[in-house]
Design a protein around this motif. Structure first.
Motif, PDB file in Angstrom:
ATOM      1  N   UNK A   1       0.880  -1.221   0.086  1.00  0.00           N
ATOM      2  CA  UNK A   1       0.007  -0.197  -0.024  1.00  0.00           C
ATOM      3  C   UNK A   1       0.995   1.077  -0.021  1.00  0.00           C
ATOM      4  N   UNK A   2       0.675   2.199  -0.743  1.00  0.00           N
ATOM      5  CA  UNK A   2       1.455   3.416  -0.822  1.00  0.00           C
ATOM      6  C   UNK A   2       1.189   4.307   0.435  1.00  0.00           C
ATOM      7  N   UNK A   3       2.240   5.164   0.462  1.00  0.00           N
ATOM      8  CA  UNK A   3       1.939   5.973   1.705  1.00  0.00           C
ATOM      9  C   UNK A   3       0.741   6.899   1.776  1.00  0.00           C
ATOM     10  N   UNK A   4       0.308   7.262   0.676  1.00  0.00           N
ATOM     11  CA  UNK A   4      -0.949   7.919   0.865  1.00  0.00           C
ATOM     12  C   UNK A   4      -2.126   7.261   0.934  1.00  0.00           C
ATOM     13  N   UNK A   5      -2.249   6.052   0.621  1.00  0.00           N
ATOM     14  CA  UNK A   5      -3.218   5.249   0.795  1.00  0.00           C
ATOM     15  C   UNK A   5      -3.277   4.734   2.219  1.00  0.00           C
ATOM     16  N   UNK A   6      -2.113   4.554   2.882  1.00  0.00           N
ATOM     17  CA  UNK A   6      -2.192   4.280   4.055  1.00  0.00           C
ATOM     18  C   UNK A   6      -2.356   5.483   5.069  1.00  0.00           C
ATOM     19  N   UNK A   7      -2.080   6.732   4.691  1.00  0.00           N
ATOM     20  CA  UNK A   7      -2.511   7.721   5.254  1.00  0.00           C
ATOM     21  C   UNK A   7      -4.172   7.975   5.485  1.00  0.00           C
ATOM     22  N   UNK A   8      -4.551   7.912   4.403  1.00  0.00           N
ATOM     23  CA  UNK A   8      -6.105   7.752   4.301  1.00  0.00           C
ATOM     24  C   UNK A   8      -6.666   6.787   5.416  1.00  0.00           C
ATOM     25  N   UNK A   9      -6.185   5.616   5.448  1.00  0.00           N
ATOM     26  CA  UNK A   9      -6.770   4.658   6.313  1.00  0.00           C
ATOM     27  C   UNK A   9      -6.294   5.141   7.820  1.00  0.00           C
TER      28      UNK A   9
ATOM     29  N   UNK B   1      12.869   6.601   8.208  1.00  0.00           N
ATOM     30  CA  UNK B   1      11.858   6.121   8.671  1.00  0.00           C
ATOM     31  C   UNK B   1      11.062   7.674   9.112  1.00  0.00           C
ATOM     32  N   UNK B   2      11.721   8.675   9.396  1.00  0.00           N
ATOM     33  CA  UNK B   2      11.149   9.707  10.097  1.00  0.00           C
ATOM     34  C   UNK B   2      10.043  10.448   9.451  1.00  0.00           C
ATOM     35  N   UNK B   3      10.245  10.939   8.079  1.00  0.00           N
ATOM     36  CA  UNK B   3       9.430  11.709   7.354  1.00  0.00           C
ATOM     37  C   UNK B   3       7.977  10.878   7.088  1.00  0.00           C
ATOM     38  N   UNK B   4       8.299   9.548   6.747  1.00  0.00           N
ATOM     39  CA  UNK B   4       6.893   8.841   6.547  1.00  0.00           C
ATOM     40  C   UNK B   4       6.398   8.590   8.158  1.00  0.00           C
ATOM     41  N   UNK B   5       6.894   8.460   9.163  1.00  0.00           N
ATOM     42  CA  UNK B   5       6.319   8.408  10.333  1.00  0.00           C
ATOM     43  C   UNK B   5       5.683   9.795  10.619  1.00  0.00           C
TER      44      UNK B   5
ATOM     45  N   UNK C   1       1.472  10.168  11.517  1.00  0.00           N
ATOM     46  CA  UNK C   1       1.000  10.666  12.789  1.00  0.00           C
ATOM     47  C   UNK C   1       0.256  11.853  12.432  1.00  0.00           C
ATOM     48  N   UNK C   2       0.562  12.845  11.456  1.00  0.00           N
ATOM     49  CA  UNK C   2      -0.117  13.793  10.986  1.00  0.00           C
ATOM     50  C   UNK C   2      -1.629  13.478  10.540  1.00  0.00           C
ATOM     51  N   UNK C   3      -1.549  12.414   9.853  1.00  0.00           N
ATOM     52  CA  UNK C   3      -2.806  11.818   9.151  1.00  0.00           C
ATOM     53  C   UNK C   3      -3.859  11.449  10.463  1.00  0.00           C
ATOM     54  N   UNK C   4      -3.290  10.650  11.149  1.00  0.00           N
ATOM     55  CA  UNK C   4      -4.022  10.215  12.298  1.00  0.00           C
ATOM     56  C   UNK C   4      -4.523  11.287  13.212  1.00  0.00           C
TER      57      UNK C   4
END
Length: 151
Positions: free
Chosen positions: A56-64, A120-124, A128-131
């Protein structure tokens, strides 16, 4: 404060202690409070590891993560006492920053994952911001359709 992705529960916990919490969505903090209130104990086994192989891409995971956070925020507010609801609404905007700092500190403090922290910092932080945004909107405006998106 146990890491949710590494949790395993005995079936009787669901059947005997928390059956009424299952229909509203599975959120570990609600289960953990109930388990403690009923005299149960949670144990951390450091040897347990979970590896995620998500296609799953980062943006799909962010939506979730956003929908999960929004549903959680709405459920927590619904279950809160009136004074707690006021405090949640007032303090909830700091959640994205607090989550980011907490997760980055944990990753950096663990010698086994310290070398991965920089990459991993930026994706993490993005997750966190999406959540956090989801939790903010859930607390202020309710779940919307987010609970249906998660379950």
């Amino acid at each position: 404060d146990l890491p949710g992705n590494n949790m395993a529960y005995r079936r009787e916990v669901f059947d005997e202690i928390c059956p009424d919490l299952l229909p509203g969505g599975f959120y570990k903090p609600f289960f953990h409070r109930r388990i403690h209130a009923q005299g149960g104990h949670l144990h951390l086994t450091r040897s347990m590891r979970v590896h995620h192989h998500i296609r799953m891409g980062i943006w799909a995971f962010c939506r979730r993560r956003y929908h999960y956070g929004r549903c959680f925020g709405a459920m927590r507010r619904t279950r809160a006492a009136p004074l707690e609801k006021f405090k949640l609404a007032l303090l909830i905007p700091v959640v994205p920053a607090l989550l980011s700092v907490r997760h980055l500190r944990r990753a950096r403090s663990n010698p086994a994952t310290r070398h991965l922290t920089v990459g991993a910092s930026l994706p993490l932080v993005i997750l966190c911001v999406a959540w956090g945004w989801g939790e903010i909107l859930g607390t202020w405006f309710g779940a919307g359709r987010s609970c249906r998106m998660v379950y």
